[in-house]
Design a protein around this motif. Structure first.
Motif, PDB file in Angstrom:
ATOM      1  N   ARG A  57     153.644-106.184  72.845  1.00  0.00           N
ATOM      2  CA  ARG A  57     153.843-106.409  74.279  1.00  0.00           C
ATOM      3  C   ARG A  57     153.391-107.785  74.725  1.00  0.00           C
ATOM      4  O   ARG A  57     153.971-108.390  75.604  1.00  0.00           O
ATOM      5  N   TRP A  58     152.285-108.333  74.107  1.00  0.00           N
ATOM      6  CA  TRP A  58     151.729-109.596  74.586  1.00  0.00           C
ATOM      7  C   TRP A  58     152.706-110.749  74.387  1.00  0.00           C
ATOM      8  O   TRP A  58     152.685-111.717  75.147  1.00  0.00           O
ATOM      9  N   ASP A 131     146.314-107.533  83.711  1.00  0.00           N
ATOM     10  CA  ASP A 131     146.401-106.267  82.976  1.00  0.00           C
ATOM     11  C   ASP A 131     145.024-105.629  82.724  1.00  0.00           C
ATOM     12  O   ASP A 131     144.880-104.425  82.866  1.00  0.00           O
ATOM     13  N   ARG A 132     144.032-106.442  82.305  1.00  0.00           N
ATOM     14  CA  ARG A 132     142.693-105.918  82.057  1.00  0.00           C
ATOM     15  C   ARG A 132     141.718-106.518  83.062  1.00  0.00           C
ATOM     16  O   ARG A 132     141.820-107.693  83.382  1.00  0.00           O
ATOM     17  N   ASP A 176     137.431-103.270  76.109  1.00  0.00           N
ATOM     18  CA  ASP A 176     138.541-103.391  77.057  1.00  0.00           C
ATOM     19  C   ASP A 176     138.382-102.336  78.145  1.00  0.00           C
ATOM     20  O   ASP A 176     138.421-101.135  77.860  1.00  0.00           O
ATOM     21  N   ASN A 178     140.372-101.264  80.176  1.00  0.00           N
ATOM     22  CA  ASN A 178     141.507-100.339  80.215  1.00  0.00           C
ATOM     23  C   ASN A 178     141.284 -99.124  79.319  1.00  0.00           C
ATOM     24  O   ASN A 178     141.650 -98.007  79.663  1.00  0.00           O
ATOM     25  N   PHE A 182     141.861 -95.362  80.330  1.00  0.00           N
ATOM     26  CA  PHE A 182     142.811 -94.479  79.651  1.00  0.00           C
ATOM     27  C   PHE A 182     142.115 -93.184  79.243  1.00  0.00           C
ATOM     28  O   PHE A 182     142.625 -92.085  79.448  1.00  0.00           O
ATOM     29  N   TRP A 210     141.382-102.511  69.023  1.00  0.00           N
ATOM     30  CA  TRP A 210     142.716-101.892  69.113  1.00  0.00           C
ATOM     31  C   TRP A 210     143.461-101.992  67.774  1.00  0.00           C
ATOM     32  O   TRP A 210     144.682-102.017  67.743  1.00  0.00           O
ATOM     33  N   GLN A 262     151.619 -95.722  73.962  1.00  0.00           N
ATOM     34  CA  GLN A 262     151.735 -96.560  75.153  1.00  0.00           C
ATOM     35  C   GLN A 262     152.295 -97.928  74.767  1.00  0.00           C
ATOM     36  O   GLN A 262     152.017 -98.407  73.680  1.00  0.00           O
ATOM     37  N   ASP A 263     153.094 -98.532  75.623  1.00  0.00           N
ATOM     38  CA  ASP A 263     153.618 -99.880  75.475  1.00  0.00           C
ATOM     39  C   ASP A 263     155.088 -99.965  75.093  1.00  0.00           C
ATOM     40  O   ASP A 263     155.638-101.058  75.023  1.00  0.00           O
ATOM     41  N   LYS A 283     155.413 -99.440  80.727  1.00  0.00           N
ATOM     42  CA  LYS A 283     154.871-100.246  81.838  1.00  0.00           C
ATOM     43  C   LYS A 283     155.799-101.452  81.952  1.00  0.00           C
ATOM     44  O   LYS A 283     155.974-102.199  81.002  1.00  0.00           O
TER      45      LYS A 283
HETATM   46  C1  GAL Z   1     145.465-102.782  76.778  1.00  0.00           C
HETATM   47  C2  GAL Z   1     146.864-102.797  77.340  1.00  0.00           C
HETATM   48  C3  GAL Z   1     147.743-101.941  76.506  1.00  0.00           C
HETATM   49  C4  GAL Z   1     147.602-102.201  75.015  1.00  0.00           C
HETATM   50  C5  GAL Z   1     146.225-102.659  74.579  1.00  0.00           C
HETATM   51  C6  GAL Z   1     146.185-103.352  73.232  1.00  0.00           C
HETATM   52  O1  GAL Z   1     144.595-103.468  77.593  1.00  0.00           O
HETATM   53  O2  GAL Z   1     146.878-102.339  78.670  1.00  0.00           O
HETATM   54  O3  GAL Z   1     149.072-102.103  76.969  1.00  0.00           O
HETATM   55  O4  GAL Z   1     148.533-103.015  74.572  1.00  0.00           O
HETATM   56  O5  GAL Z   1     145.538-103.426  75.510  1.00  0.00           O
HETATM   57  O6  GAL Z   1     146.459-104.664  73.264  1.00  0.00           O
END
Ligand code: GAL
Length: 352
Positions: A57-58, A131-132, A176, A178, A182, A210, A262-263, A283
């Motif tokens: 995604r990045w 995002d974060r 993170d 997030n 989650f 991650w 997710q993603d 997303k």
């Molecule tokens: C989160 C992000 C996710 C996922 C993850 C790993 O912060 O919201 O979409 O990709 O990082 O990079």
């Protein structure tokens, strides 16, 4: 006949001409350089700091954000820290020195990146958390998705498939913010079933960085501890889900028990079509990147941006924009990911 005087005049003219030419040559180059400098100085200059390009995604965030900044007539410099805090902080210093008007940051570590906000404010540069969330800092703005909702959607879809038995939770990186949200969202759905005894959470672990390989290792130890008696896995993103499914395939459980993600990564959507992954959370990265670029321009122009909501980051209530996440299963891939143009039908349905 040419007199000495003629030669003198001719020579002087020649030298004058030479000087003029000499001066003129650099002048056009110089004026071009000056013009470029002036334009650059007038152009909004945005610094985009990424934690990593590890996840698919990045790349999309980078491309879509840079595209939108260009559309708005600005320039952007993107740097990725490869998962290292000190690298991300020194990249922030570098961009501040280079004269960015605003910093847009995907923090590797929610707390450690507070130093970036401090550095930026010392140079009168505002910071948007992308995002974060950057915690415990005087952060200016935050734009992301409703990340607790992401966790709820993941757990709900798993429970829609299996609502009794042994569950494993494979989280994201604890650094993170997030990942915390989650997990909180997932527990909003699972806790009542745990309290009622319908399900047992037999394994619950965050995933360092991650990293899909770490997620695979963790899932192998969960299977080992439980004698392969696991009925469902709530995994925090497609990367960790891929690691989980690799582990499940070593004991013939891949496609037999539900796994979240997710993603909307391409391989994950293919796994949903194959039946080894149950769902992913889509997303709209396009919406996030476009709105973040617009926000950055307004900030660079010195505008205050009214937002519908704020998020408390442990120090202040940060003006925030939170976008809506969407559950994707085999039943709605077309009307979500494909319709949005995020992935195309051919890539998804043709096996590589
Ligand atoms: C989160 C992000 C996710 C996922 C993850 C790993 O912060 O919201 O979409 O990709 O990082 O990079």
């Amino acid at each position: 006949m040419k007199t000495f005087k003629n030669y003198l005049v001719g020579g002087a003219t020649f030298i004058l001409l030479l000087t003029l030419v000499a001066c003129s040559e650099p002048t056009s180059e110089k004026s071009a350089a000056e013009a470029k400098l002036i334009t650059e100085q007038d152009t909004v200059f945005i610094g985009f700091l990424l934690d990593t390009l590890q996840d698919e995604r990045w790349y999309n965030d980078k491309e879509l954000f840079e595209e939108e900044v260009a559309n708005l007539g600005g320039r952007v410099k993107t740097l990725a820290a490869n998962g290292l805090d000190d690298v991300q902080i020194s990249q922030a210093e570098l961009l501040i020195e280079e004269g960015v008007d605003v910093l847009v940051v995907v923090p590797r570590d929610a707390a450690a990146s507070a130093a970036i906000v401090e550095l930026a404010h010392e140079a009168d540069v505002k910071v948007i958390s992308y995002d974060r969330l950057i915690t415990n800092s005087d952060l200016d703005y935050y734009i992301s998705f409703d990340n607790e909702r992401v966790g709820e959607l993941q757990a709900q879809e798993i429970v829609n498939n299996v609502d009794t038995g042994n569950f494993a939770y494979i989280g994201g990186a604890e650094s993170d913010n997030n990942a915390i949200l989650f997990r909180q969202g997932a527990m909003n759905i699972l806790q009542p079933l745990i309290d009622s005894g319908d399900i047992e959470l037999v394994y619950d672990q965050y995933t360092e960085g991650w990293n899909p390989d770490v997620a695979e290792e963790n899932m192998l130890s969960a299977l080992d501890e439980q004698g392969d008696d696991i009925d469902a896995v709530v995994a925090a993103n497609d990367g960790t889900a891929g690691g989980v499914i690799n582990a499940l395939s070593t004991v013939g459980l891949d496609g037999e028990i539900p796994v979240s993600g997710q993603d909307a990564e391409l391989n994950a959507v293919r796994r949903i079509v194959d039946g080894t992954q149950t769902m992913t959370v889509y997303k709209s990265i396009n919406t996030l990147a476009v709105q973040a670029a617009e926000m950055a321009f307004k900030v660079a122009a010195g505008d205050d941006i009214p937002t519908e909501t704020t998020v408390n980051n442990g120090q202040i209530d940060v003006p925030s924009i939170l976008l809506e996440p969407i559950t994707v299963t085999e039943d709605n891939i077309d009307e979500t990911i494909i319709q949005d143009g995020y992935l195309n039908e051919e890539d998804i349905y043709t096996t590589p």
